[in-house]
Design a protein around this motif. Structure first.
Motif, mmCIF file in Angstrom:
data_model
loop_
_atom_site.group_PDB
_atom_site.id
_atom_site.type_symbol
_atom_site.label_atom_id
_atom_site.label_comp_id
_atom_site.label_asym_id
_atom_site.label_seq_id
_atom_site.Cartn_x
_atom_site.Cartn_y
_atom_site.Cartn_z
ATOM 1 N N VAL A 1 36.851 43.736 49.247
ATOM 2 C CA VAL A 1 35.572 43.064 48.973
ATOM 3 C C VAL A 1 34.646 43.964 48.152
ATOM 4 N N ALA A 2 34.622 45.246 48.492
ATOM 5 C CA ALA A 2 33.720 46.177 47.803
ATOM 6 C C ALA A 2 34.067 46.327 46.331
ATOM 7 N N VAL A 3 35.352 46.443 46.014
ATOM 8 C CA VAL A 3 35.757 46.574 44.618
ATOM 9 C C VAL A 3 35.427 45.295 43.855
ATOM 10 N N LEU A 4 35.634 44.145 44.495
ATOM 11 C CA LEU A 4 35.282 42.879 43.847
ATOM 12 C C LEU A 4 33.784 42.799 43.571
ATOM 13 N N LEU A 5 32.968 43.228 44.520
ATOM 14 C CA LEU A 5 31.517 43.223 44.303
ATOM 15 C C LEU A 5 31.110 44.162 43.175
ATOM 16 N N PHE A 6 31.610 45.383 43.237
ATOM 17 C CA PHE A 6 31.234 46.391 42.256
ATOM 18 C C PHE A 6 31.679 45.981 40.855
ATOM 19 N N SER A 7 32.963 45.723 40.690
ATOM 20 C CA SER A 7 33.489 45.363 39.377
ATOM 21 C C SER A 7 32.950 44.010 38.924
ATOM 22 N N GLY A 8 32.850 43.068 39.851
ATOM 23 C CA GLY A 8 32.320 41.752 39.508
ATOM 24 C C GLY A 8 30.899 41.820 38.987
ATOM 25 N N ASP A 9 30.078 42.680 39.587
ATOM 26 C CA ASP A 9 28.699 42.811 39.129
ATOM 27 C C ASP A 9 28.649 43.400 37.721
ATOM 28 N N LEU A 10 29.442 44.437 37.471
ATOM 29 C CA LEU A 10 29.463 45.030 36.131
ATOM 30 C C LEU A 10 29.945 44.025 35.091
ATOM 31 N N LEU A 11 30.950 43.242 35.445
ATOM 32 C CA LEU A 11 31.478 42.255 34.495
ATOM 33 C C LEU A 11 30.519 41.090 34.303
ATOM 34 N N ALA A 12 29.812 40.692 35.351
ATOM 35 C CA ALA A 12 28.810 39.631 35.211
ATOM 36 C C ALA A 12 27.698 40.077 34.279
ATOM 37 N N GLU B 1 28.017 42.129 31.823
ATOM 38 C CA GLU B 1 28.568 42.157 30.466
ATOM 39 C C GLU B 1 28.775 40.753 29.890
ATOM 40 N N TYR B 2 29.426 39.894 30.656
ATOM 41 C CA TYR B 2 29.852 38.607 30.115
ATOM 42 C C TYR B 2 28.902 37.451 30.404
ATOM 43 N N LEU B 3 28.102 37.558 31.447
ATOM 44 C CA LEU B 3 27.160 36.488 31.783
ATOM 45 C C LEU B 3 25.714 36.861 31.482
ATOM 46 N N GLY B 4 25.482 38.157 31.260
ATOM 47 C CA GLY B 4 24.131 38.617 30.979
ATOM 48 C C GLY B 4 23.233 38.679 32.202
ATOM 49 N N GLN B 5 23.828 38.655 33.374
ATOM 50 C CA GLN B 5 23.040 38.754 34.617
ATOM 51 C C GLN B 5 23.911 39.345 35.723
ATOM 52 N N ARG B 6 23.239 39.802 36.760
ATOM 53 C CA ARG B 6 23.930 40.395 37.906
ATOM 54 C C ARG B 6 24.473 39.292 38.816
ATOM 55 N N LEU B 7 25.450 39.660 39.657
ATOM 56 C CA LEU B 7 25.898 38.719 40.692
ATOM 57 C C LEU B 7 24.739 38.404 41.622
ATOM 58 N N PHE B 8 24.093 39.459 42.097
ATOM 59 C CA PHE B 8 22.882 39.385 42.907
ATOM 60 C C PHE B 8 22.284 40.784 42.909
ATOM 61 N N PRO B 9 21.000 40.916 43.233
ATOM 62 C CA PRO B 9 20.391 42.255 43.215
ATOM 63 C C PRO B 9 21.162 43.242 44.102
#
Length: 115
Positions: A67-78, A80-88
């Motif tokens: 879960v932690a790797v998904l959160l960390f990497s997902g936030d960085l990718l969001a 980059e590609y979405l222009g926003q964070r997953l959540f603060p």
């Protein structure tokens, strides 16, 4: 659940390679960092899938890492590609979770009945 960790590790490996390629062809530092963290944790999850039967604490540690790797990497990718964070604070929560996951694995191994 051990098969799940193996599949997740294999997917982390595939995503890490694909994102490494994307980063080398004009991606940002965030993409490269996400790729590295996926690649660093892919073999760990695969190995854990093979030893997780050793105890509940190891199982919990593996789940936290996933879960932690998904959160960390997902936030960085969001970013980059979405222009926003997953959540603060998603990346810091993921990073802290990775540390916690590794510490749980340490505790699980220390108290394992395997010797």
């Amino acid at each position: 659940m051990t098969g799940f960790f193996f599949i997740a590790g294999a997917l982390f490996g595939a995503m890490g390679v694909a994102l490494s390629a994307a980063a080398s062809h004009g991606g940002s530092v965030n993409v490269a960092t996400a790729a590295n963290f996926l690649l660093f944790h892919a073999p760990a999850l695969i190995v854990l899938s093979l030893v997780v039967a050793g105890g509940r604490i190891l199982h919990i540690g593996a789940a936290i890492l996933l879960v932690a790797v998904l959160l960390f990497s997902g936030d960085l990718l969001a970013r980059e590609y979405l222009g926003q964070r997953l959540f603060p604070f998603a990346a810091p929560v993921g990073g802290t979770g990775m540390i916690l996951g590794w510490l749980m694995l340490t505790v699980g191994a220390a108290f394992s009945r395997r010797g």
